[in-house]
Design a protein around this motif. Structure first.
Motif, PDB file in Angstrom:
ATOM      1  N   LYS A   1     -15.736  27.723   0.186  1.00 59.82           N
ATOM      2  CA  LYS A   1     -15.732  27.595   1.652  1.00 59.82           C
ATOM      3  C   LYS A   1     -16.680  26.498   2.137  1.00 59.82           C
ATOM      4  CE  LYS A   1     -15.577  29.648   6.018  1.00 59.82           C
ATOM      5  NZ  LYS A   1     -14.800  28.908   6.926  1.00 59.82           N
TER       6      LYS A   1
ATOM      7  N   SER B   1     -15.090  27.858  11.726  1.00 68.62           N
ATOM      8  CA  SER B   1     -15.430  29.250  12.008  1.00 68.62           C
ATOM      9  C   SER B   1     -14.360  30.230  11.513  1.00 68.62           C
ATOM     10  CB  SER B   1     -15.645  29.450  13.510  1.00 68.62           C
ATOM     11  OG  SER B   1     -14.410  29.394  14.198  1.00 68.62           O
ATOM     12  N   LEU B   2     -13.215  29.694  11.069  1.00 66.17           N
ATOM     13  CA  LEU B   2     -12.148  30.572  10.574  1.00 66.17           C
ATOM     14  C   LEU B   2     -12.546  31.252   9.271  1.00 66.17           C
ATOM     15  CD1 LEU B   2      -8.946  28.387  11.118  1.00 66.17           C
ATOM     16  CD2 LEU B   2      -9.656  30.399  12.423  1.00 66.17           C
ATOM     17  N   ASN B   3     -12.031  32.445   9.077  1.00 69.76           N
ATOM     18  CA  ASN B   3     -12.189  33.151   7.814  1.00 69.76           C
ATOM     19  C   ASN B   3     -11.314  32.453   6.780  1.00 69.76           C
ATOM     20  OD1 ASN B   3     -12.019  34.980   5.673  1.00 69.76           O
ATOM     21  ND2 ASN B   3     -12.192  36.733   7.054  1.00 69.76           N
ATOM     22  N   LEU B   4     -11.816  32.279   5.583  1.00 68.15           N
ATOM     23  CA  LEU B   4     -11.072  31.582   4.536  1.00 68.15           C
ATOM     24  C   LEU B   4      -9.715  32.237   4.262  1.00 68.15           C
ATOM     25  CD1 LEU B   4     -11.269  29.177   2.646  1.00 68.15           C
ATOM     26  CD2 LEU B   4     -12.405  30.643   0.985  1.00 68.15           C
ATOM     27  N   ASP B   5      -9.629  33.546   4.442  1.00 63.77           N
ATOM     28  CA  ASP B   5      -8.360  34.254   4.219  1.00 63.77           C
ATOM     29  C   ASP B   5      -7.298  33.903   5.259  1.00 63.77           C
ATOM     30  OD1 ASP B   5      -9.412  35.562   2.002  1.00 63.77           O
ATOM     31  OD2 ASP B   5     -10.108  37.267   3.198  1.00 63.77           O
ATOM     32  N   ASP B   6      -7.728  33.350   6.390  1.00 61.57           N
ATOM     33  CA  ASP B   6      -6.792  32.994   7.458  1.00 61.57           C
ATOM     34  C   ASP B   6      -6.213  31.593   7.314  1.00 61.57           C
ATOM     35  OD1 ASP B   6      -7.247  35.477   8.617  1.00 61.57           O
ATOM     36  OD2 ASP B   6      -8.908  34.719   9.835  1.00 61.57           O
TER      37      ASP B   6
END
Length: 109
Positions: free
Chosen positions: A43, A23-28
């Motif tokens: 992703k 569920s994390l944003n790829l940028d994180d």
């Protein structure tokens, strides 16, 4: 979602952790530093393995193996658009913590 994973530390942790991680944003997620080409990550092709984990009163510490695909763009010289983009497999080991009080995650260098 990481809080739910911590609640299941002794049973089914991996299942809950993988769901929370996805569920994390790829940028994180610090994967771009592990790329060798474009730095563009697909992703939909990320798989993780928990390599080690430990927990104390403040944090849970994890080392995870991340298998991912780096998107390589190219030319479609043969007029076949499927050749214009290809994927290269990549791997990274990431160290992270999850604070027990608030389930905040932090990736370590």
């Amino acid at each position: 979602m990481f809080k739910k994973a911590l609640e299941h530390w002794d049973d089914d942790f991996s299942q809950y952790f993988k769901r929370a991680f996805s569920s994390l944003n790829l940028d994180d997620i610090p994967l771009s530093q592990h790329c060798s080409h474009s730095g563009v990550i697909d992703k939909d092709n990320i798989e993780i393995t928990i390599l080690s984990r430990s927990m104390n009163e403040q944090v849970a510490s994890l080392t995870i193996g991340v298998f991912f695909c780096e998107i390589l763009s190219g030319c479609a010289c043969s007029d076949d658009p499927s050749q214009a983009m290809s994927h290269e497999n990549a791997y990274a080991e990431l160290h992270m913590t999850i604070e027990r009080a608030n389930a905040r995650i932090k990736f370590l260098d």
